[in-house]
Design a protein around this motif. Structure first.
Motif, PDB file in Angstrom:
ATOM      1  N   SER A   1       0.831  -1.193   0.000  1.00 56.21           N
ATOM      2  CA  SER A   1       0.000   0.000   0.000  1.00 56.21           C
ATOM      3  C   SER A   1       0.870   1.249   0.000  1.00 56.21           C
ATOM      4  O   SER A   1       2.079   1.181  -0.249  1.00 56.21           O
ATOM      5  CB  SER A   1      -0.967  -0.026   1.186  1.00 56.21           C
ATOM      6  OG  SER A   1      -0.277  -0.161   2.405  1.00 56.21           O
TER       7      SER A   1
ATOM      8  N   LYS B   1      -6.196  -1.442   1.989  1.00 57.71           N
ATOM      9  CA  LYS B   1      -5.331  -2.572   2.341  1.00 57.71           C
ATOM     10  C   LYS B   1      -6.047  -3.921   2.201  1.00 57.71           C
ATOM     11  O   LYS B   1      -5.874  -4.827   3.018  1.00 57.71           O
ATOM     12  CB  LYS B   1      -4.774  -2.398   3.760  1.00 57.71           C
ATOM     13  CG  LYS B   1      -3.869  -1.185   3.901  1.00 57.71           C
ATOM     14  CD  LYS B   1      -3.249  -1.110   5.284  1.00 57.71           C
ATOM     15  CE  LYS B   1      -2.305   0.087   5.379  1.00 57.71           C
ATOM     16  NZ  LYS B   1      -1.679   0.205   6.719  1.00 57.71           N
TER      17      LYS B   1
ATOM     18  N   ASP C   1      -0.441  -9.172   7.964  1.00 57.74           N
ATOM     19  CA  ASP C   1      -0.043  -7.775   7.788  1.00 57.74           C
ATOM     20  C   ASP C   1       1.347  -7.505   8.366  1.00 57.74           C
ATOM     21  O   ASP C   1       1.678  -6.349   8.640  1.00 57.74           O
ATOM     22  CB  ASP C   1      -1.047  -6.839   8.474  1.00 57.74           C
ATOM     23  CG  ASP C   1      -2.408  -6.873   7.831  1.00 57.74           C
ATOM     24  OD1 ASP C   1      -2.590  -6.199   6.807  1.00 57.74           O
ATOM     25  OD2 ASP C   1      -3.306  -7.570   8.353  1.00 57.74           O
TER      26      ASP C   1
END
Length: 313
Positions: free
Chosen positions: A178, A217, A232
């Motif tokens: 991102s 995301k 993540d």
């Protein structure tokens, strides 16, 4: 205005919240709906810049994916993987050590040509193709990957094709990086404030409507199988010269579309950004010698096709 400055100087990537505040403050105009093709990386010069400046996923990502696959698939080595939306091959090559065969496919002939020209791996090949029409037989692959590409797909058609080509217990891995965070000495906050003004500035209206999945995301990207895993924990860490970082920004599809709409700009918007970043660093050496650190948060989603011939499709 105090709240706005505080938001711009924080590393938090809640982009929708930040965008709404920026619009409310008058820093950027209202977003407008624009018709754009999802085949956004076709030009030859764009493909070359993409290969030169785009971040590369590291081996940690491949290890996590392969570990997930091997939890149920015990073949050694694993048979075949296909990387959809492979671009110039950055996310395809990391699979090569783990599979007998890896195929990268992309809708862009220019991207595939560059990937093939630079390919030195005997078990990797590239073909022109799309997520909605995967050029492989039924039940032929152990893994399908999509690196910073899934948000462009027609999800129902892709899920149907995915289920066709995956073997039972085969896996899907969707991942993306991102929006970046910049670091340089004691001016990190100022650099990110300048970047935010650029990101939410004129070019922001020219992202394709599906691009919001990246800012989000992949929190709400559709997954075809139940019980998928989200990770993540990873980042991509890059060092760029200032011109190199500007080169990366020049690969953005929104910037390319902006240039088509305003050819008279002739790169001025990026030249101005480089100058602002350079002045913020307070460096005395030329921009080509100023090295900034860039972090890209990575999100990884992994799902497995059931053993039985039943899915949530």
């Amino acid at each position: 205005m105090v709240l706005l400055k505080s938001l711009l100087r924080t590393p938090c990537r809640n982009l929708f919240f930040r965008a709404s505040l920026l619009k409310a403050s008058g820093c950027i105009g209202k977003n407008t709906t624009r018709k754009m093709s999802v085949h956004l990386f076709n030009e030859a010069d764009h493909a070359e810049l993409y290969q030169k400046y785009r971040p590369t996923y590291g081996p940690e990502l491949a290890e996590k994916i392969v570990t997930f696959v091997r939890d149920k698939v015990k073949t050694t080595p694993l048979d075949q993987a296909v990387d959809i939306g492979c671009g110039s091959g950055q996310s395809t090559v990391i699979l090569a050590p783990h599979f007998q065969w890896v195929m990268g496919i992309d809708v862009s002939e220019s991207q595939v040509a560059i990937a093939a020209a630079q390919n030195k791996l005997g078990n990797v090949q590239y073909r022109v193709g799309g997520a909605e029409h995967i050029p492989l037989p039924d039940s032929s692959v152990d893994l399908v990957t999509c690196g910073t590409s899934a948000h462009w797909f027609d999800f129902p058609k892709f899920h149907k094709e995915l289920d066709r080509v995956l073997r039972p217990l085969g896996c899907l891995a969707i991942y993306c990086y991102s929006i970046n965070y910049l670091s340089y000495k004691d001016v990190t906050q100022e650099l990110n404030r300048i970047f935010d003004e650029f990101y939410f500035g004129p070019i922001h209206d020219y992202w394709h409507e599906k691009r919001w999945h990246v800012d989000d995301k992949y929190q709400r990207i559709p997954m075809p199988y139940k019980g998928y895993v989200r990770d993540d924990s990873m980042t991509i860490e890059m060092d760029y010269t200032l011109p190199g970082y500007i080169g990366y920004l020049s690969t953005w599809s929104s910037y390319r579309e902006y240039c088509k709409r305003y050819p008279e700009d002739n790169g001025a918007i990026l030249q101005n950004l480089q100058q602002r970043l350079y002045e913020a660093t307070k460096a005395t050496k030329p921009p080509e010698e100023v090295i900034i650190h860039v972090s890209y948060p990575v999100v990884l989603l992994m799902a497995r096709k059931p053993h039985e011939e039943q899915t949530s499709l």
